[in-house]
Design a protein around this motif. Structure first.
Motif, PDB file in Angstrom:
ATOM      1  N   ILE A 134      36.107  25.714  -1.509  1.00 57.10           N
ATOM      2  CA  ILE A 134      36.279  26.681  -2.576  1.00 57.10           C
ATOM      3  C   ILE A 134      37.642  26.502  -3.228  1.00 57.10           C
ATOM      4  O   ILE A 134      38.627  26.196  -2.553  1.00 57.10           O
ATOM      5  CB  ILE A 134      36.088  28.117  -2.011  1.00 57.10           C
ATOM      6  N   ILE A 135      37.681  26.626  -4.538  1.00 55.94           N
ATOM      7  CA  ILE A 135      38.929  26.562  -5.301  1.00 55.94           C
ATOM      8  C   ILE A 135      39.175  27.933  -5.912  1.00 55.94           C
ATOM      9  O   ILE A 135      38.279  28.515  -6.545  1.00 55.94           O
ATOM     10  CB  ILE A 135      38.879  25.509  -6.432  1.00 55.94           C
ATOM     11  N   LEU A 136      40.387  28.443  -5.749  1.00 51.77           N
ATOM     12  CA  LEU A 136      40.796  29.711  -6.336  1.00 51.77           C
ATOM     13  C   LEU A 136      41.854  29.450  -7.397  1.00 51.77           C
ATOM     14  O   LEU A 136      42.829  28.742  -7.151  1.00 51.77           O
ATOM     15  CB  LEU A 136      41.378  30.629  -5.270  1.00 51.77           C
ATOM     16  N   LYS A 137      41.682  30.053  -8.577  1.00 52.89           N
ATOM     17  CA  LYS A 137      42.668  29.948  -9.656  1.00 52.89           C
ATOM     18  C   LYS A 137      43.482  31.242  -9.668  1.00 52.89           C
ATOM     19  O   LYS A 137      42.931  32.340  -9.766  1.00 52.89           O
ATOM     20  CB  LYS A 137      41.975  29.741 -11.005  1.00 52.89           C
ATOM     21  N   LYS A 138      44.796  31.082  -9.555  1.00 51.97           N
ATOM     22  CA  LYS A 138      45.682  32.239  -9.450  1.00 51.97           C
ATOM     23  C   LYS A 138      45.868  32.943 -10.784  1.00 51.97           C
ATOM     24  O   LYS A 138      46.024  32.316 -11.828  1.00 51.97           O
ATOM     25  CB  LYS A 138      47.054  31.823  -8.916  1.00 51.97           C
TER      26      LYS A 138
END
Length: 142
Positions: A134-138
């Motif tokens: 999973i990739i999270l964008k801040k």
């Protein structure tokens, strides 16, 4: 130890989360993800699973509110019969922590790897579920 910081968040991970700026991305990789060969900054979280780390990170980390899909998942490779029940767990955690739903986009495997190489950091876990990357964008704190 500090008040309010989940104990699964190591000092190294806390530092990285603090350093990240708006729009920076962080990857939480499952046990099969090539984290070491793709990371600009690698955080080892051996013995931990992706859902528990996702929950702890979202306790501190705002998702980008200016993009439609601030969370990216590695798309199942066409023809692969793997199922992704862990995605339901991710969705529940995100909804509970942020109040938002329908935040996921699915990214083709090699495009996901490309984004991971450009991510601010990658967290390596011992997660055994397939397609649990999973990739999270801040986002920003208003």
């Amino acid at each position: 130890m500090l008040h309010g910081i989940p104990n699964i968040i190591s000092p190294e991970l806390l530092k990285i989360l603090m350093e990240m700026g708006h729009g920076d991305e962080i990857v939480i990789g499952d046990g099969n993800f090539p984290a070491a060969s793709h990371a600009q900054r690698l955080v080892r979280c051996d013995g931990h699973q992706v859902p528990e780390l996702l929950d702890a990170i979202l306790h501190l980390f705002p998702l980008d509110q200016y993009v439609e899909k601030p969370v990216s998942l590695m798309q199942v490779v066409p023809g692969d019969k793997s199922e992704t029940p862990i995605w339901d767990t991710f969705e529940t955690i995100i909804r509970e922590r942020t109040g938002k739903s329908d935040t996921f986009e699915q990214v083709e495997r090699f495009e996901f790897y490309k984004r991971a190489r450009n991510a601010y950091a990658i967290i390596a876990t011992s997660e055994s579920a397939l397609y649990a990357n999973i990739i999270l964008k801040k986002g920003v704190i208003a």
